[in-house]
Write an enzyme that holds these catalytic residues in place. Sequence first.
Site, PDB file in Angstrom:
ATOM      1  N   ASP A  86     -10.038   2.823   2.077  1.00  0.00           N
ATOM      2  CA  ASP A  86     -10.176   2.259   3.432  1.00  0.00           C
ATOM      3  C   ASP A  86     -10.785   3.288   4.393  1.00  0.00           C
ATOM      4  OD1 ASP A  86      -9.174  -0.305   2.998  1.00  0.00           O
ATOM      5  OD2 ASP A  86      -7.103   0.276   3.401  1.00  0.00           O
ATOM      6  N   LYS A 101       0.817  -1.222   0.000  1.00  0.00           N
ATOM      7  CA  LYS A 101       0.000   0.000   0.000  1.00  0.00           C
ATOM      8  C   LYS A 101       0.850   1.272   0.000  1.00  0.00           C
ATOM      9  CE  LYS A 101      -4.137  -2.005   2.090  1.00  0.00           C
ATOM     10  NZ  LYS A 101      -5.172  -1.911   3.118  1.00  0.00           N
TER      11      LYS A 101
HETATM   12  P1  NAP Z   1       0.076  -2.879   8.822  1.00  0.00           P
HETATM   13  O1  NAP Z   1       0.216  -1.642   8.031  1.00  0.00           O
HETATM   14  O2  NAP Z   1       1.044  -3.999   8.608  1.00  0.00           O
HETATM   15  O3  NAP Z   1       0.122  -2.456  10.391  1.00  0.00           O
HETATM   16  C1  NAP Z   1       0.063  -3.430  11.403  1.00  0.00           C
HETATM   17  C2  NAP Z   1      -0.059  -2.733  12.766  1.00  0.00           C
HETATM   18  O4  NAP Z   1      -0.264  -3.745  13.744  1.00  0.00           O
HETATM   19  C3  NAP Z   1       1.210  -1.979  13.167  1.00  0.00           C
HETATM   20  O5  NAP Z   1       0.848  -0.868  13.941  1.00  0.00           O
HETATM   21  C4  NAP Z   1       1.964  -3.029  14.005  1.00  0.00           C
HETATM   22  O6  NAP Z   1       2.824  -2.436  14.964  1.00  0.00           O
HETATM   23  C5  NAP Z   1       0.797  -3.696  14.712  1.00  0.00           C
HETATM   24  N1  NAP Z   1       1.126  -5.066  15.121  1.00  0.00           N
HETATM   25  C6  NAP Z   1       1.479  -6.096  14.340  1.00  0.00           C
HETATM   26  N2  NAP Z   1       1.653  -7.204  15.083  1.00  0.00           N
HETATM   27  C7  NAP Z   1       1.398  -6.852  16.377  1.00  0.00           C
HETATM   28  C8  NAP Z   1       1.429  -7.555  17.622  1.00  0.00           C
HETATM   29  N3  NAP Z   1       1.737  -8.839  17.689  1.00  0.00           N
HETATM   30  N4  NAP Z   1       1.105  -6.875  18.730  1.00  0.00           N
HETATM   31  C9  NAP Z   1       0.771  -5.556  18.698  1.00  0.00           C
HETATM   32  N5  NAP Z   1       0.737  -4.842  17.557  1.00  0.00           N
HETATM   33  C10 NAP Z   1       1.036  -5.484  16.401  1.00  0.00           C
HETATM   34  O7  NAP Z   1      -1.359  -3.547   8.645  1.00  0.00           O
HETATM   35  P2  NAP Z   1      -2.760  -2.811   8.349  1.00  0.00           P
HETATM   36  O8  NAP Z   1      -3.001  -2.799   6.893  1.00  0.00           O
HETATM   37  O9  NAP Z   1      -2.800  -1.545   9.104  1.00  0.00           O
HETATM   38  O10 NAP Z   1      -3.774  -3.878   8.967  1.00  0.00           O
HETATM   39  C11 NAP Z   1      -3.988  -3.978  10.354  1.00  0.00           C
HETATM   40  C12 NAP Z   1      -5.204  -4.884  10.616  1.00  0.00           C
HETATM   41  O11 NAP Z   1      -6.362  -4.296  10.042  1.00  0.00           O
HETATM   42  C13 NAP Z   1      -5.093  -6.284  10.004  1.00  0.00           C
HETATM   43  O12 NAP Z   1      -5.713  -7.191  10.866  1.00  0.00           O
HETATM   44  C14 NAP Z   1      -5.890  -6.173   8.742  1.00  0.00           C
HETATM   45  O13 NAP Z   1      -6.457  -7.401   8.339  1.00  0.00           O
HETATM   46  C15 NAP Z   1      -6.985  -5.212   9.169  1.00  0.00           C
HETATM   47  N6  NAP Z   1      -7.545  -4.466   8.036  1.00  0.00           N
HETATM   48  C16 NAP Z   1      -8.864  -4.605   7.798  1.00  0.00           C
HETATM   49  C17 NAP Z   1      -9.442  -3.918   6.755  1.00  0.00           C
HETATM   50  C18 NAP Z   1     -10.903  -4.074   6.512  1.00  0.00           C
HETATM   51  O14 NAP Z   1     -11.367  -3.657   5.439  1.00  0.00           O
HETATM   52  N7  NAP Z   1     -11.640  -4.642   7.429  1.00  0.00           N
HETATM   53  C19 NAP Z   1      -8.676  -3.068   5.946  1.00  0.00           C
HETATM   54  C20 NAP Z   1      -7.311  -2.940   6.220  1.00  0.00           C
HETATM   55  C21 NAP Z   1      -6.751  -3.656   7.275  1.00  0.00           C
HETATM   56  P3  NAP Z   1       4.330  -1.982  14.608  1.00  0.00           P
HETATM   57  O15 NAP Z   1       4.255  -0.625  13.977  1.00  0.00           O
HETATM   58  O16 NAP Z   1       5.005  -1.975  15.911  1.00  0.00           O
HETATM   59  O17 NAP Z   1       4.873  -3.030  13.667  1.00  0.00           O
END
Ligand code: NAP
Length: 291
Positions: free
Chosen positions: A111, A75
């Site tokens: 999003d 992204k």
């Molecule tokens: P991303 O950019 O990879 O960000 C992941 C975030 O989660 C970061 O802040 C990371 O922290 C944190 N994280 C990862 N593993 C962790 C752990 N074990 N404990 C605590 N924090 C943790 O991913 P994203 O795109 O933002 O997605 C995040 C979530 O939202 C996912 O579950 C995804 O499936 C969901 N999502 C849903 C939709 C929807 O349409 N429903 C859309 C987008 C995303 P650090 O910065 O420290 O690495």
Amino acid sequence: MLMKNRLTAYTKILCIIGHPITHSMSPLMHNIAIQDLDLDYVYIAFDVAPRNLKDAIKGLKALNVRGINVTIPYKEKVMPHLDRIDSLAEKIGAVNTIKLEGDLFLGKNTDAEGAIQALNDAGINLSGKDVLMIGSGGAAKAISYAIIQKVNKLTILNKTEQNAVNFANKLKKDFNALIEARKLNQKVIGIEIETADILINATPVGMYPYINDSLVSKEMLHKDIFVFDLIYNPLETRLIKDAKEVGCKTLNGLDMLVNQGALAFKWWTDTTPNKDLMKKKIIENLVHKKC
Ligand code: NAP
């Protein structure tokens, strides 16, 4: 009734790129919407290895692919390869949807709007609310930009504190709102949750197959907090289950997923898809439907 999808030399191509990609629900939900409307499109998934991202984008344009969804981990990385990016996506620092217009690839982020629609449909009034956001990745950033002008206070907790601090500083430059960033740990969650009106889990913690994990223990939850977990697989995460048991109103990530997809679909095809049908298709195909 659903029409048969005929693939011919006229058929226009839409796709998603990511790595890995086999977990994606996007081909299912977009193709069912295409069939429902009897449009001459097809939506496919491409697993693009990191070393090939630039060539893939060039190739998709050369092949006249009309629309692209972008998922983890591209992204942000896709942005330098696009011709134009809308101002919200630029600010968020992430593009999840690309459209071919003439010979230009335009990028935007659906999003943010998808999440706002989901919150509105759930009857959540954001005005004056204190929001506790866990995570500061792409999804957290998109939602933060979408809600920041309405809420009273946004507190961002993140595993890597610096990521939250950097993002909070960026937000503060653009908005005159109460924004705090802190290191994620149990003690801080316990303190911040007491006064929060809305809790958002924007991390993958609790996602299939780790369905018993949650960053927020049941004891910390109180019935006056609205819990929004962006995860949609499972539909009922441990966090959502605990929150329901405590008496909280809850929302999972399914509506946001469908909304962001529907917004992309409308942008590409100028046609409004049937969101209920898209949602039904996803639920039928989720590996883990219920905790
Ligand atoms: P991303 O950019 O990879 O960000 C992941 C975030 O989660 C970061 O802040 C990371 O922290 C944190 N994280 C990862 N593993 C962790 C752990 N074990 N404990 C605590 N924090 C943790 O991913 P994203 O795109 O933002 O997605 C995040 C979530 O939202 C996912 O579950 C995804 O499936 C969901 N999502 C849903 C939709 C929807 O349409 N429903 C859309 C987008 C995303 P650090 O910065 O420290 O690495």
